[in-house]
Design a protein around this motif. Structure first.
Motif, PDB file in Angstrom:
ATOM      1  N   LEU A 261       0.828  -1.196   0.000  1.00 43.53           N
ATOM      2  CA  LEU A 261       0.000   0.000   0.000  1.00 43.53           C
ATOM      3  C   LEU A 261       0.869   1.255   0.000  1.00 43.53           C
ATOM      4  N   VAL A 265       1.094   3.475   6.352  1.00 40.61           N
ATOM      5  CA  VAL A 265       0.278   2.282   6.610  1.00 40.61           C
ATOM      6  C   VAL A 265       0.228   2.024   8.110  1.00 40.61           C
ATOM      7  N   GLN A 280      -4.901  -0.105   7.177  1.00 43.85           N
ATOM      8  CA  GLN A 280      -5.321   0.956   6.269  1.00 43.85           C
ATOM      9  C   GLN A 280      -4.150   1.853   5.939  1.00 43.85           C
ATOM     10  N   ASN A 281      -4.262   2.557   4.842  1.00 43.79           N
ATOM     11  CA  ASN A 281      -3.195   3.480   4.435  1.00 43.79           C
ATOM     12  C   ASN A 281      -3.755   4.875   4.235  1.00 43.79           C
ATOM     13  N   LYS A 289      -6.331   5.752  -3.922  1.00 46.54           N
ATOM     14  CA  LYS A 289      -5.502   4.589  -3.607  1.00 46.54           C
ATOM     15  C   LYS A 289      -5.560   4.211  -2.125  1.00 46.54           C
ATOM     16  N   GLN A 290      -6.421   4.894  -1.374  1.00 46.19           N
ATOM     17  CA  GLN A 290      -6.601   4.545   0.034  1.00 46.19           C
ATOM     18  C   GLN A 290      -7.566   3.370   0.163  1.00 46.19           C
ATOM     19  N   SER A 291      -7.281   2.488   1.100  1.00 43.01           N
ATOM     20  CA  SER A 291      -8.118   1.299   1.284  1.00 43.01           C
ATOM     21  C   SER A 291      -8.017   0.817   2.724  1.00 43.01           C
ATOM     22  N   THR A 307     -12.163  -0.539  -0.663  1.00 42.51           N
ATOM     23  CA  THR A 307     -11.363   0.370  -1.478  1.00 42.51           C
ATOM     24  C   THR A 307     -12.051   1.734  -1.485  1.00 42.51           C
TER      25      THR A 307
END
Length: 416
Positions: A261, A265, A280-281, A289-291, A307
């Motif tokens: 990620l 993180v 999570q990031n 691009k965060q999930s 996502t």
């Protein structure tokens, strides 16, 4: 051609709202400039805690977690995965005002330091910027000022717009040979014209933090299900065998690393026996691009994956404008916010100087509106929309109308 009577009415309310709001705008722009340097200002303390000497072998993340528990009375909620071997491991507790960062040396197994958000200088700057150091009362004052800034921008654009035609350079260069008052008025107006859309975007990024507008926005998100999915921040599982030992934190970190990620993180710890490990990031350069991933604490199995596409459109928009407001999207965003804040400060000061040069003794210099002027349906609709969109602005309009009616009544009684 502009409506002359409407122009005078717009000028009156631009003037009155400016008289009230400008001192606060000067404060907001100044504290905003200072807060943009938060990371640079705090970097020395962070690095002194975060940088450690690398030795032959480090403690496991599980062991570091156990050490961290003994170094604070706060309930540890998550751990930030280090990006390099010479970095201390950051353990986090609390959120927002109660946020604590405890740093553990992975080689010596000791705490290198702790940063309490409330004790930092930048925390005081942020509280001054967001609530005037007055708690919830100050937040509402800032929200009211922000609401009237929207009115300032709209009325300012109308008042400044040429009556028929101007020379092209008048859109860019203040008149220098027409006296100091004209120069400062032009500097204020031209800057406001070119930056009006940007100012509205910045205001959109600040209003979600407020009590009334922000609270209403969250309510709409909940009703329309356009916020975070319910399982984003809270997830639990019932299919576990009581007495079963949890997997190690190292196993979860290994799974997190395998996801590759971007950004920062972190691993959130289970809050109960039914709780889960969550990975999570945070990646402001590209929010898409965060999930977030939820893992079974007893088997290590992936239970749920989220996502950015799972996040509702209102929350996506809210997170974008809030990140933009803080200059989080990279150096270009930071520089843009810094320049804009300086220009807002200069624009506000030029308006104050122009007013002081214009003002007559024993008079506020409030522009007069023709007695026979009445608002059209279009303007009433616009004002009504703004009152609904910005509730505190709407409340202030009601108070103003009541005051005006009382003033008119007293005049009629006096004449009779």
């Amino acid at each position: 051609m502009k409506n002359k009577k409407l122009n005078k009415w717009m000028w009156k309310w631009h003037f009155l709202s400016g008289i009230i709001a400008l001192p606060f705008i000067v404060l907001l722009s100044t504290t905003g400039i200072i807060y943009l340097f938060k990371d640079t200002y705090e970097q020395k303390d962070v690095l002194s805690y975060k940088e450690v000497a690398v030795t032959s072998k480090s403690l496991s993340y599980q062991q570091q977690w156990e050490v961290a528990k003994t170094q604070t009375e706060q309930h540890l909620s998550s751990m930030v995965i280090p990006k390099a071997d010479n970095q201390a491991t950051e353990f986090v507790s609390g959120m927002f005002e109660t946020h604590h960062s405890l740093y553990i040396d992975p080689y010596k197994g000791v705490a290198t330091g702790i940063i309490e958000t409330r004790s930092t200088d930048m925390y005081k700057v942020r509280k001054l910027h967001g609530e005037l150091l007055l708690g919830s009362y100050g937040t509402k004052i800032i929200e009211l000022i922000g609401s009237w800034m929207v009115v300032l921008i709209i009325t300012g654009l109308y008042v400044w717009w040429p009556k028929d035609s101007w020379r092209l350079k008048s859109y860019f260069i203040p008149r220098i040979k027409s006296g100091r008052r004209t120069f400062f008025r032009d500097a204020h107006a031209i800057t406001g014209f070119w930056l009006s859309a940007l100012f509205l975007l910045i205001l959109a990024g600040g209003l979600p933090w407020t009590d009334v507008f922000g609270g209403g926005f969250k309510w709409i998100q909940e009703q329309t299900q356009t916020g975070y999915p319910t399982t984003w921040n809270s997830y639990s599982q019932n299919n576990y065998a009581q007495g079963t030992e949890m997997v190690s934190l190292d196993a979860i970190v290994e799974k997190a690393n395998s996801l590759q990620l971007p950004g920062t993180v972190s691993v959130s710890f289970p809050k109960s026996e039914k709780g889960v490990f969550s990975v999570q990031n945070t990646y402001y350069k590209d929010l898409s691009k965060q999930s977030k991933y939820h893992f079974d604490p007893y088997s290590g199995k992936l239970l749920k994956e989220h996502t950015w596409a799972d996040v509702g459109i209102l929350m996506q928009g809210r997170m974008w404008v809030m990140a933009f407001h803080q200059g989080k999207f990279g150096q270009w965003n930071w520089i843009l916010m810094l320049i804009t804040s300086f220009l807002l400060l200069a624009m506000s000061l030029s308006a104050i100087i122009s007013y002081c040069l214009r003002k007559r003794k024993n008079s506020l210099g409030v522009p007069k509106v023709p007695k026979k002027f009445s608002l059209g349906i279009g303007m009433c609709i616009i004002i009504g929309f703004l009152c609904l969109l910005l509730p505190l602005f709407g409340l202030s309009v009601i108070i103003i109308l009541i005051f005006e009616q009382l003033r008119t009544y007293r005049k009629s009684v006096t004449l009779n």
